[in-house]
Scaffold this motif. Sequence first.
Motif, PDB file in Angstrom:
ATOM      1  N   GLY A  44      77.026 -53.578 -42.126  1.00 17.28           N
ATOM      2  CA  GLY A  44      76.168 -54.805 -42.686  1.00 17.28           C
ATOM      3  C   GLY A  44      76.558 -56.000 -42.363  1.00 17.28           C
ATOM      4  N   VAL A  45      77.618 -56.517 -42.431  1.00 13.35           N
ATOM      5  CA  VAL A  45      78.354 -57.826 -42.322  1.00 13.35           C
ATOM      6  C   VAL A  45      78.136 -58.014 -40.775  1.00 13.35           C
ATOM      7  N   ILE A  46      78.600 -56.992 -39.930  1.00 18.22           N
ATOM      8  CA  ILE A  46      78.634 -57.355 -38.446  1.00 18.22           C
ATOM      9  C   ILE A  46      77.082 -57.479 -38.030  1.00 18.22           C
ATOM     10  N   ASP A  47      76.055 -56.691 -38.440  1.00 12.36           N
ATOM     11  CA  ASP A  47      74.747 -56.899 -38.345  1.00 12.36           C
ATOM     12  C   ASP A  47      74.155 -58.243 -38.710  1.00 12.36           C
ATOM     13  N   THR A  48      74.507 -58.657 -39.899  1.00 15.27           N
ATOM     14  CA  THR A  48      74.191 -60.039 -40.154  1.00 15.27           C
ATOM     15  C   THR A  48      74.721 -61.169 -39.489  1.00 15.27           C
ATOM     16  N   ALA A  51      72.793 -60.952 -35.908  1.00 18.48           N
ATOM     17  CA  ALA A  51      71.504 -61.594 -36.069  1.00 18.48           C
ATOM     18  C   ALA A  51      71.458 -63.233 -36.328  1.00 18.48           C
ATOM     19  N   SER A  52      72.708 -63.841 -37.173  1.00 16.03           N
ATOM     20  CA  SER A  52      72.356 -65.199 -37.056  1.00 16.03           C
ATOM     21  C   SER A  52      72.731 -66.035 -35.859  1.00 16.03           C
ATOM     22  N   GLY A  53      73.147 -65.338 -34.793  1.00 16.99           N
ATOM     23  CA  GLY A  53      73.305 -66.004 -33.631  1.00 16.99           C
ATOM     24  C   GLY A  53      74.642 -66.468 -33.292  1.00 16.99           C
ATOM     25  N   VAL A  54      75.633 -66.134 -34.468  1.00 18.32           N
ATOM     26  CA  VAL A  54      77.030 -66.696 -34.080  1.00 18.32           C
ATOM     27  C   VAL A  54      77.760 -65.848 -32.862  1.00 18.32           C
ATOM     28  N   GLU A  55      78.324 -66.388 -32.179  1.00 21.17           N
ATOM     29  CA  GLU A  55      79.080 -65.932 -31.000  1.00 21.17           C
ATOM     30  C   GLU A  55      80.609 -66.284 -30.745  1.00 21.17           C
ATOM     31  N   CYS A  56      81.377 -65.175 -30.623  1.00 17.01           N
ATOM     32  CA  CYS A  56      82.925 -65.369 -30.693  1.00 17.01           C
ATOM     33  C   CYS A  56      83.160 -63.894 -29.979  1.00 17.01           C
ATOM     34  N   LYS A  57      84.450 -64.418 -29.426  1.00 10.40           N
ATOM     35  CA  LYS A  57      85.279 -62.889 -28.862  1.00 10.40           C
ATOM     36  C   LYS A  57      85.420 -61.895 -29.590  1.00 10.40           C
ATOM     37  N   LEU A  61      83.696 -57.788 -29.362  1.00  8.73           N
ATOM     38  CA  LEU A  61      84.593 -56.598 -29.325  1.00  8.73           C
ATOM     39  C   LEU A  61      84.219 -55.599 -30.566  1.00  8.73           C
ATOM     40  N   VAL A  62      83.752 -56.270 -31.704  1.00  8.11           N
ATOM     41  CA  VAL A  62      83.333 -55.306 -32.932  1.00  8.11           C
ATOM     42  C   VAL A  62      82.038 -54.886 -32.625  1.00  8.11           C
ATOM     43  N   LYS A  63      81.158 -55.518 -31.849  1.00  5.89           N
ATOM     44  CA  LYS A  63      79.845 -54.973 -31.639  1.00  5.89           C
ATOM     45  C   LYS A  63      79.727 -53.443 -30.768  1.00  5.89           C
TER      46      LYS A  63
END
Length: 110
Positions: A44-48, A51-57, A61-63
Motif C-alpha cells: 500500500g505504501v509503495i502504491d501510494t 500514485a503521488s508521482g515521486v521518482e527515485c532509483k 527497484l521496488v516497483k
Amino acid sequence: MFGSFIGAFRPSMVALGGRAWRIPWRLSKTRKANVRKRLREVDGVIDTLVASGVECKQLDLVKVLPKESEMLPKDKYTTFSRTAKNHRKGVHKVPHFTKRPIPRTTPTGF
C-alpha cells in the motif's frame, strides 16, 4: 525455591544457544496472518508513492518486486540463508523479523 524452573528461568540446551524453547518450530496461523498483513501494508505504501508521482532509483527497484498476492508461500514465510539446510529458514527465526523487510525474491542461483 528454584526447583520448579518456570517462566524466564526455564533451562534449555546449551548446544542450541540456550534459546530452544523460545523460538517455535513453525509459524502459527496468527503469525502468518501478521506477516501477510505487513506485506500488504508495504504494498500500500509503495502504491501510494507511485500514485503521488515521486521518482527515485530505490522506488524503481521496488516497483519490480512481486506483490503479496503474487508471492509464493515459500517466499512469504521463509528467507534465504546460506547456512540453513536447503538454503531456506523460517522468517520467524530471523532476529527482529517484524522490524526488518522481508526479502521478496530469492538470490539468483539458489
